[in-house]
Design an enzyme around this catalytic site. Structure first.
Site, short mmCIF file in Angstrom:
data_model
loop_
_atom_site.label_atom_id
_atom_site.label_comp_id
_atom_site.label_asym_id
_atom_site.label_seq_id
_atom_site.Cartn_x
_atom_site.Cartn_y
_atom_site.Cartn_z
N ARG A 213 11.77 9.40 -4.66
CA ARG A 213 10.87 8.31 -4.26
C ARG A 213 11.11 7.15 -5.22
O ARG A 213 10.99 7.30 -6.44
CB ARG A 213 9.42 8.77 -4.35
CG ARG A 213 8.49 7.63 -4.06
CD ARG A 213 7.06 8.01 -4.35
NE ARG A 213 6.21 6.89 -4.00
CZ ARG A 213 5.10 6.59 -4.65
NH1 ARG A 213 4.69 7.32 -5.67
NH2 ARG A 213 4.38 5.57 -4.27
N HIS B 17 3.53 2.00 -0.20
CA HIS B 17 3.13 3.16 0.62
C HIS B 17 3.91 3.19 1.95
O HIS B 17 3.45 3.77 2.93
CB HIS B 17 1.62 3.14 1.00
CG HIS B 17 0.67 3.27 -0.14
ND1 HIS B 17 -0.50 2.55 -0.20
CD2 HIS B 17 0.71 4.05 -1.25
CE1 HIS B 17 -1.16 2.88 -1.31
NE2 HIS B 17 -0.45 3.79 -1.96
N ARG C 280 -8.47 -0.92 -8.57
CA ARG C 280 -7.81 -2.23 -8.42
C ARG C 280 -8.67 -3.16 -7.57
O ARG C 280 -9.28 -2.72 -6.59
CB ARG C 280 -6.44 -2.09 -7.75
CG ARG C 280 -5.44 -1.38 -8.59
CD ARG C 280 -4.08 -1.33 -7.89
NE ARG C 280 -3.38 -0.11 -8.24
CZ ARG C 280 -2.64 0.62 -7.41
NH1 ARG C 280 -2.48 0.24 -6.16
NH2 ARG C 280 -2.05 1.71 -7.82
N GLU D 64 4.32 12.29 2.53
CA GLU D 64 5.43 11.46 2.03
C GLU D 64 6.62 12.33 1.60
O GLU D 64 7.76 11.95 1.81
CB GLU D 64 4.94 10.60 0.86
CG GLU D 64 4.03 9.48 1.33
CD GLU D 64 3.19 8.86 0.22
OE1 GLU D 64 2.22 9.51 -0.21
OE2 GLU D 64 3.51 7.74 -0.19
#
Ligand code: AMP
Length: 397
Positions: free
Chosen positions: A90, A179, A240, A384
């Protein structure tokens, strides 16, 4: 073929060994505190109990060696080294260079290095993982799967900021989105579940985890997404801010006599639902419990979060023209009927209705909209690692 999927951070390394034929996870685990005192590997071979080995891991080379030892040792290993046919990595940022996954060679490594200033915390760590695997498993083909790649189909009107155009030309300042592997996987899976061709569908994917982003997928291609040059833009997240007026940075610096680094840290680590709840928690399980008990800060944080998600869904309905399905995924999206319910309450403009019983689902694929709903609401758990394994297999078989 067995595919090793690696997600390498600066001091951690997550891995999964996946069988490309059955798509079963043969073993998964995590190396923690690499280069720091107290390092350990924690892993679970398929059908067995979790194993923890505490041992110094001075660098990522040692971490990869320990992963290989864990996977191949005589006592509880799951494969022999020569059965690992390929490694999928990744990679957080592929800039504009990478629009899909690629087989890693020296040119690709150089290109990942070249865009590292766009992801200075992540790309160098991802590269360390690649180098470590090359050292420990020489000759095994490797594939880079980019978090940004799926969003590269966004049109210019969606990815440009209202800055002088020369800043885009000189420095590549634009919205990239993250993402992407998750948005791609979930939108494709939603089409499969609905028994339709992705080309015929307009889908909004809400990836709501500790990091959160949303994307508009038209005919299988991303046309807009909420994260930007960095993963700070867009939705309110665990810690965030998501979207804010950029002038806030200078304003806080003057008020608190603080540096850019201090404020950047504040925006990334101390804001979001954590900051809005007066530091109660960034974890939605804590926030939801407190919300139900009437905690003012928890309600304020979760309401701001769900409002922002619904607002983005509204803007993506405009971008798409019409909406066939809205998918919820990642930790909060997959598991929290409470937060999904609060978001969906705000979607009556789309003619969306929720089946309250179906919305109790956790971590499973399910259509949660009512029979009269004009848009399908769906829970689609992301995967993922499987998406990375599939790309890796496709490019190296
Ligand atoms: P992720 O980053 O995808 O791992 O998601 C982490 C987030 O998912 C955290 O905020 C968790 O609180 C949240 N989460 C996990 N399980 C649940 C649950 N059952 N209910 C609400 N939130 C959850």
């Amino acid at each position: 073929m067995k595919i090793l999927v690696i997600n390498c951070g600066s001091s951690s390394l997550k891995f999964q060994l996946i069988d490309s034929e059955t798509e079963a996870v043969i073993c998964k685990g995590l190396c923690e505190r690499i280069g720091i005192d107290g390092s350990r590997i924690v892993y679970t071979p398929e059908g067995k109990d979790k194993i923890t080995i505490e041992e110094p891991m001075p660098d990522h080379n040692r971490a990869i060696e320990m992963v290989i030892e864990a996977l191949t040792n005589k006592e509880n290993g799951v494969v022999s080294l020569d059965e690992i046919g390929a490694v999928g990595h990744r990679i957080v940022h592929g800039g504009e260079k990478f629009t899909k996954s690629v087989v890693i060679d020296e040119e690709v490594i150089k290109a990942i290095e070249d865009v590292s200033d766009l992801a200075p915390l992540h790309n160098p760590a991802n590269l360390i993982g690649i180098r470590a695997c090359q050292k420990v498993m020489p000759g095994v083909p490797m594939v880079a799967v980019f978090d940004t790649a799926f969003h590269q189909t966004m049109p210019q009107e969606a990815y440009l900021y209202g800055l002088p155009y020369s800043y885009y030309e000189k420095y590549g300042i634009r919205r990239y989105g993250f993402h992407g592997t998750s948005h791609s996987y979930v939108s494709k899976r939603a089409a499969e579940i609905l028994g339709k061709d992705a080309k015929d569908l307009n889908i909004i994917v809400c990836h709501l985890g500790n990091g959160a982003s949303i994307s508009a997928v038209k005919g299988g291609e991303c046309i807009d997404t909420s994260m930007g040059l960095t993963p700070l833009e867009g939705l309110i997240m665990g810690t965030r801010t998501g979207d804010i007026d950029p002038s806030v940075v200078e304003f806080i610096m003057k008020k608190e006599n603080s540096s850019v680094a201090d404020v950047t840290n504040l925006l990334n680590k101390k804001s979001g639902v954590f900051g809005l709840s007066n530091d109660l928690s960034s974890d939605f399980r804590d926030l939801e419990d407190a919300y139900v008990e009437g905690h003012e800060g928890a309600k304020r944080a979760v309401d701001a979060f769900t409002y922002r998600v619904a607002k983005y869904i509204g803007s993506y309905a405009v971008a798409l023209g019409s909406v066939d399905a809205i998918c919820f995924t990642a930790g909060v999206g997959e598991n929290s009927g409470f937060t999904r319910g609060l978001i969906c309450e705000r979607l009556s403009f789309l003619g969306a209705t929720v089946d309250a019983e179906a919305n109790k689902v956790r971590g499973e694929e399910k259509v949660i909209s009512g029979p009269d709903s004009k848009v399908k609401l769906m829970v689609v758990p992301t995967n993922e690692e499987l998406a990375i394994a599939r790309d890796t297999y496709a490019l190296t078989r």
